[in-house]
Design a protein around this motif. Structure first.
Motif, PDB file in Angstrom:
ATOM      1  N   ILE A 186      12.440  -1.163 -25.490  1.00  0.00           N
ATOM      2  CA  ILE A 186      12.730  -0.882 -26.897  1.00  0.00           C
ATOM      3  C   ILE A 186      13.241  -2.107 -27.641  1.00  0.00           C
ATOM      4  N   ILE A 187      13.894  -3.041 -26.935  1.00  0.00           N
ATOM      5  CA  ILE A 187      14.459  -4.198 -27.629  1.00  0.00           C
ATOM      6  C   ILE A 187      13.436  -5.319 -27.783  1.00  0.00           C
ATOM      7  N   GLU A 188      12.421  -5.342 -26.926  1.00  0.00           N
ATOM      8  CA  GLU A 188      11.452  -6.440 -26.952  1.00  0.00           C
ATOM      9  C   GLU A 188      10.706  -6.560 -28.281  1.00  0.00           C
ATOM     10  N   PRO A 189      10.293  -5.459 -28.920  1.00  0.00           N
ATOM     11  CA  PRO A 189       9.664  -5.611 -30.237  1.00  0.00           C
ATOM     12  C   PRO A 189      10.590  -6.246 -31.274  1.00  0.00           C
ATOM     13  N   TYR A 190      11.887  -5.954 -31.191  1.00  0.00           N
ATOM     14  CA  TYR A 190      12.853  -6.596 -32.087  1.00  0.00           C
ATOM     15  C   TYR A 190      12.864  -8.108 -31.843  1.00  0.00           C
ATOM     16  N   ILE A 191      12.898  -8.491 -30.560  1.00  0.00           N
ATOM     17  CA  ILE A 191      12.927  -9.911 -30.224  1.00  0.00           C
ATOM     18  C   ILE A 191      11.677 -10.602 -30.757  1.00  0.00           C
ATOM     19  N   ALA A 192      10.513  -9.947 -30.567  1.00  0.00           N
ATOM     20  CA  ALA A 192       9.254 -10.539 -31.024  1.00  0.00           C
ATOM     21  C   ALA A 192       9.252 -10.715 -32.541  1.00  0.00           C
ATOM     22  N   GLU A 193       9.707  -9.693 -33.268  1.00  0.00           N
ATOM     23  CA  GLU A 193       9.700  -9.772 -34.736  1.00  0.00           C
ATOM     24  C   GLU A 193      10.673 -10.832 -35.240  1.00  0.00           C
ATOM     25  N   LEU A 194      11.878 -10.851 -34.681  1.00  0.00           N
ATOM     26  CA  LEU A 194      12.877 -11.814 -35.136  1.00  0.00           C
ATOM     27  C   LEU A 194      12.472 -13.242 -34.786  1.00  0.00           C
ATOM     28  N   ALA A 195      11.892 -13.430 -33.608  1.00  0.00           N
ATOM     29  CA  ALA A 195      11.438 -14.772 -33.220  1.00  0.00           C
ATOM     30  C   ALA A 195      10.288 -15.225 -34.105  1.00  0.00           C
ATOM     31  N   ALA A 196       9.416 -14.268 -34.492  1.00  0.00           N
ATOM     32  CA  ALA A 196       8.282 -14.620 -35.344  1.00  0.00           C
ATOM     33  C   ALA A 196       8.747 -15.079 -36.723  1.00  0.00           C
ATOM     34  N   ARG A 197       9.881 -14.585 -37.165  1.00  0.00           N
ATOM     35  CA  ARG A 197      10.423 -15.016 -38.456  1.00  0.00           C
ATOM     36  C   ARG A 197      10.986 -16.434 -38.375  1.00  0.00           C
ATOM     37  N   GLY A 198      11.270 -16.854 -37.152  1.00  0.00           N
ATOM     38  CA  GLY A 198      11.788 -18.212 -36.962  1.00  0.00           C
ATOM     39  C   GLY A 198      13.222 -18.210 -36.472  1.00  0.00           C
ATOM     40  N   ILE A 199      13.448 -18.883 -35.365  1.00  0.00           N
ATOM     41  CA  ILE A 199      14.810 -19.018 -34.843  1.00  0.00           C
ATOM     42  C   ILE A 199      15.525 -20.099 -35.649  1.00  0.00           C
ATOM     43  N   PRO A 200      16.680 -19.813 -36.217  1.00  0.00           N
ATOM     44  CA  PRO A 200      17.386 -20.826 -37.014  1.00  0.00           C
ATOM     45  C   PRO A 200      17.644 -22.090 -36.202  1.00  0.00           C
ATOM     46  N   PRO A 201      17.453 -23.239 -36.799  1.00  0.00           N
ATOM     47  CA  PRO A 201      17.633 -24.492 -36.036  1.00  0.00           C
ATOM     48  C   PRO A 201      19.072 -24.744 -35.612  1.00  0.00           C
ATOM     49  N   ALA A 202      20.024 -24.185 -36.365  1.00  0.00           N
ATOM     50  CA  ALA A 202      21.440 -24.445 -36.061  1.00  0.00           C
ATOM     51  C   ALA A 202      22.092 -23.210 -35.441  1.00  0.00           C
ATOM     52  N   THR A 203      21.558 -22.773 -34.303  1.00  0.00           N
ATOM     53  CA  THR A 203      22.162 -21.626 -33.621  1.00  0.00           C
ATOM     54  C   THR A 203      23.393 -22.077 -32.846  1.00  0.00           C
ATOM     55  N   PRO A 204      24.380 -21.189 -32.689  1.00  0.00           N
ATOM     56  CA  PRO A 204      25.539 -21.542 -31.856  1.00  0.00           C
ATOM     57  C   PRO A 204      25.072 -21.920 -30.447  1.00  0.00           C
ATOM     58  N   SER A 205      25.619 -22.988 -29.912  1.00  0.00           N
ATOM     59  CA  SER A 205      25.146 -23.526 -28.640  1.00  0.00           C
ATOM     60  C   SER A 205      26.280 -23.559 -27.620  1.00  0.00           C
ATOM     61  N   PHE A 206      25.962 -23.159 -26.371  1.00  0.00           N
ATOM     62  CA  PHE A 206      26.966 -23.077 -25.317  1.00  0.00           C
ATOM     63  C   PHE A 206      26.380 -23.620 -24.015  1.00  0.00           C
ATOM     64  N   ASP A 207      27.257 -24.081 -23.168  1.00  0.00           N
ATOM     65  CA  ASP A 207      26.824 -24.581 -21.869  1.00  0.00           C
ATOM     66  C   ASP A 207      26.627 -23.453 -20.864  1.00  0.00           C
ATOM     67  N   THR A 208      27.444 -22.400 -20.991  1.00  0.00           N
ATOM     68  CA  THR A 208      27.381 -21.302 -20.025  1.00  0.00           C
ATOM     69  C   THR A 208      27.362 -19.961 -20.736  1.00  0.00           C
ATOM     70  N   ARG A 209      26.940 -18.938 -20.010  1.00  0.00           N
ATOM     71  CA  ARG A 209      26.940 -17.581 -20.540  1.00  0.00           C
ATOM     72  C   ARG A 209      28.364 -17.121 -20.831  1.00  0.00           C
ATOM     73  N   ALA A 210      29.296 -17.470 -19.962  1.00  0.00           N
ATOM     74  CA  ALA A 210      30.689 -17.058 -20.170  1.00  0.00           C
ATOM     75  C   ALA A 210      31.226 -17.586 -21.500  1.00  0.00           C
ATOM     76  N   GLU A 211      30.857 -18.812 -21.839  1.00  0.00           N
ATOM     77  CA  GLU A 211      31.289 -19.375 -23.122  1.00  0.00           C
ATOM     78  C   GLU A 211      30.677 -18.587 -24.280  1.00  0.00           C
ATOM     79  N   ALA A 212      29.395 -18.239 -24.154  1.00  0.00           N
ATOM     80  CA  ALA A 212      28.728 -17.474 -25.207  1.00  0.00           C
ATOM     81  C   ALA A 212      29.366 -16.105 -25.368  1.00  0.00           C
ATOM     82  N   GLU A 213      29.648 -15.442 -24.257  1.00  0.00           N
ATOM     83  CA  GLU A 213      30.245 -14.109 -24.327  1.00  0.00           C
ATOM     84  C   GLU A 213      31.639 -14.170 -24.951  1.00  0.00           C
TER      85      GLU A 213
END
Length: 274
Positions: A186-213
């Motif tokens: 169910i989430i994959e169509p959302y990912i496809a649509e949002l990615a097709a619109r373009g991933i913003p170039p300045a997304t928050p960036s992290f070294d690890t998953r724990a940092e992102a969470e």
């Protein structure tokens, strides 16, 4: 009639009444019939179909459906409007089958009121676009989810759950006590649509998953945001009701979704050729 069949018939009845209201220019009815469908969706997505069946079985037979005292006492204006619409539909229904469908829908609203879920259904309807697809529980591993499903005498069904970062559908059949869990894309169509619109170039960036969470706890996605972890793009999905995020790797999710669509298309073509 089995509860699932009764709900399908009731949904068809509601769709036919909406279509008639649209063609005849009855604006108020045209506005309210989709609300009826949302009540039906709420019961289905929260796994309460069999609870509703038990509720129906406990109602005494009456010549005309009643309105729940809990609904009468509530201040939910929309539910009162919907109930007036459904009672009118019952009175106007030309045959017993259609009247029975109206009764099911009337008692669906009564069930929501009697189980004190009017506020929950209002939140569900008004904020659907602000929430991720509804999941009722989260598990870290498949075995944990299986144990949960097997341990319940009557599991909610059907109901979406999360195992790790992936959606699954848990199901249970009261008729034969069968139950299981299967992957739900169910989430994959959302990912496809949002990615097709373009991933913003300045997304928050992290070294690890724990940092992102850790960052997402204080900067929740609303409900979707892209982040970068170790150079790979992820879609962060905020599950407000579960108070957590899932993280979906964009590249592999898109690959998996394309393969899923290919397999589904091949199966449909094969079925059509038989």
């Amino acid at each position: 009639m089995r509860i699932h069949d009764a709900l399908i018939s009731a949904s068809r009845f509601a769709a036919a009444r909406w279509q008639a209201a649209r063609l005849e220019g009855r604006e108020e009815e045209k506005r309210l019939w989709p609300q009826v469908s949302e009540y039906r969706a709420f019961i289905g997505e929260t796994g309460q179909v069999y609870l509703f069946e038990d509720y129906l079985r406990g109602l005494p037979p009456t010549p005309r459906p009643h309105v729940s005292p809990a609904l009468d006492a509530s201040k939910d204006a929309t539910s009162h409007e919907v109930m007036r619409l459904l009672l009118k539909a019952f009175d106007e229904a030309p045959d017993p089958e259609q009247k029975q469908s109206a009764v099911v829908l009337i008692n669906l609203v009564n069930f929501i009121a009697d189980t004190e879920q009017l506020a929950a259904v209002e939140d569900y309807i008004n904020n659907r676009l602000d929430y991720a697809p509804l999941a009722i529980a989260h598990f870290t591993a498949h075995d944990e989810a299986e144990a949960w499903l097997k341990g319940l005498e009557e599991p909610p069904s059907p109901a979406r759950i999360l195992i790790g970062d992936k959606y699954y559908l848990a199901w249970y059949s009261r008729e034969d006590n069968a139950r299981g869990i299967y992957r739900d894309y169910i989430i994959e169509p959302y990912i496809a649509e949002l990615a097709a619109r373009g991933i913003p170039p300045a997304t928050p960036s992290f070294d690890t998953r724990a940092e992102a969470e850790g960052w997402l706890k204080n900067h929740p996605a609303s409900p979707f945001d892209f982040v970068s972890i170790a150079g790979e793009h992820y879609l962060a999905v905020h599950h407000k009701r579960l108070m957590r995020h899932t993280l979906h790797p964009v590249a592999s999710a898109l690959t998996e979704w394309e393969e899923t669509k290919r397999v589904q298309g091949a199966a449909e073509t094969e079925e059509g050729g038989e």
